[in-house]
Design a protein around this motif. Structure first.
Motif, short mmCIF file in Angstrom:
data_model
loop_
_atom_site.label_atom_id
_atom_site.label_comp_id
_atom_site.label_asym_id
_atom_site.label_seq_id
_atom_site.Cartn_x
_atom_site.Cartn_y
_atom_site.Cartn_z
N ARG A 1 0.82 -1.21 0.00
CA ARG A 1 0.00 0.00 0.00
C ARG A 1 0.86 1.27 0.00
O ARG A 1 1.93 1.31 0.61
CB ARG A 1 -0.91 0.03 1.22
CG ARG A 1 -2.12 -0.86 1.15
CD ARG A 1 -2.94 -0.75 2.41
NE ARG A 1 -2.21 -1.24 3.58
CZ ARG A 1 -2.48 -0.88 4.84
NH1 ARG A 1 -3.43 0.00 5.09
NH2 ARG A 1 -1.79 -1.41 5.83
N THR B 1 -3.65 3.19 -1.55
CA THR B 1 -3.86 2.23 -2.62
C THR B 1 -4.19 0.87 -2.02
O THR B 1 -4.07 0.66 -0.81
CB THR B 1 -2.60 2.13 -3.51
OG1 THR B 1 -1.51 1.64 -2.71
CG2 THR B 1 -2.22 3.49 -4.08
N ARG B 2 -4.58 -0.06 -2.85
CA ARG B 2 -4.90 -1.41 -2.40
C ARG B 2 -3.60 -2.18 -2.11
O ARG B 2 -2.55 -1.87 -2.68
CB ARG B 2 -5.68 -2.16 -3.48
CG ARG B 2 -4.91 -2.31 -4.78
CD ARG B 2 -5.66 -3.13 -5.79
NE ARG B 2 -4.94 -3.17 -7.06
CZ ARG B 2 -3.96 -4.02 -7.35
NH1 ARG B 2 -3.56 -4.88 -6.42
NH2 ARG B 2 -3.36 -4.00 -8.52
#
Length: 293
Positions: free
Chosen positions: A233, A248-249
């Motif tokens: 991430r 972010t993922r």
């Protein structure tokens, strides 16, 4: 990682330092020493140290070696933070017994030592405040930090020294400095904004980000701060409010969540932030809209 004159530089812990074209990723130059080296970007130069006394610098644009020699007054100097306004790179060396630290500044292009000074205790230079004050961590055990030592602008024998205690010991991963405020990020993603201008120092805010095994933090435009986590991430924080504003993922490896043991700091370049992930990917996101990540 570093960005210089259209080139992005990166190095694995035991590999050479390599530079690539920022536009298309075409290979540029590479630099490898006889021993593994840490590198510190410093303006148009990159300073490399092998940790046993070998220190040198290469041109950030061409990779051509600029100098290779010892530094006056130092045995095994370690490169620290670079100060763009003065054009000087901090170097330091702890005594064997941890009783004192020699700290100084060099010109990256030549290796000339501009100033140096002995300070009490085992210290680690971290960065500079807006007025040029050098911030050093006072080490308690290994990476645990219990106070900050502030060496006034200029750094020579006449510069004032002040120590401010932190409210708790921090397992420090890195700092980012804006003005007189030092943002300290610990190993478990706890972020603290600490005002060094207050006579005894003052915590402005604390933030739990639920991120483990994090990189050092870096600053972007405005009130943005970024850091990476071991699961891939990239996290954005608003330093004015002390709040997470985007992430972010996690990035999977072979369909499963992987964790990197060493997490490189992200790189801010214009309106983009570049990150790395344990699946081997390098990615970029829009710094203007972290909420959309």
């Amino acid at each position: 990682m570093f960005l210089a004159d259209g080139l992005v530089g990166a190095a694995a812990p035991t590999g050479p330092l390599r530079a690539y074209a920022a536009g298309d990723g075409a290979p540029g130059w590479s630099a490898r020493g006889k021993l593994p080296e840490v590198h510190r970007p410093a303006g148009s130069a990159v300073v490399l140290s092998d940790g046993v006394g070998g220190i040198r610098a290469v041109d950030a644009r061409s990779g051509k070696e600029l100098w290779r020699h010892g530094l006056t007054g130092f045995g095994v100097p370690l490169p620290g933070p670079y100060d763009a306004p003065s054009g000087l790179l901090t170097v330091s060396e702890n005594s064997f017994d941890g009783a004192h630290t020699r700290v100084g500044a060099i010109r990256p292009a030549t290796g000339e030592v501009v100033w140096q000074r002995n300070l009490d205790g085992g210290l680690d230079p971290l960065g500079r405040t807006g007025d040029g004050t050098l911030v050093l961590a006072s080490l308690y055990q290994s990476s645990l930090v219990e106070s900050l030592v502030l060496l006034g602008p200029g750094g020579g024998d006449d510069a004032p020294v002040r120590t401010v205690s932190l409210p708790y010991r921090v397992d420090l991963r890195g700092i980012a400095v804006r003005g007189a405020v030092v943002h300290l990020l610990d190993a478990e993603g706890h972020l603290t904004a600490f005002d060094t201008a207050a006579p005894k120092g003052r915590v402005l805010w604390d933030l739990e980000t639920a991120a483990g095994n994090v990189s050092a933090p870096v600053l972007g435009d405005g009130d943005r701060l970024y850091f990476s986590a071991g699961d891939g991430r990239l996290i954005a924080v608003d330093t004015a409010r002390g709040a997470v504003i985007g992430q972010t993922r996690p990035r999977l490896r072979n369909g499963r969540l992987g964790y990197a043991s060493l997490v490189p700091a992200p790189l801010v370049a214009g309106d983009r932030v570049f990150g790395t992930a344990p699946d081997g990917s390098v990615f970029a996101v829009d710094a203007r809209d972290p909420a959309s990540w």
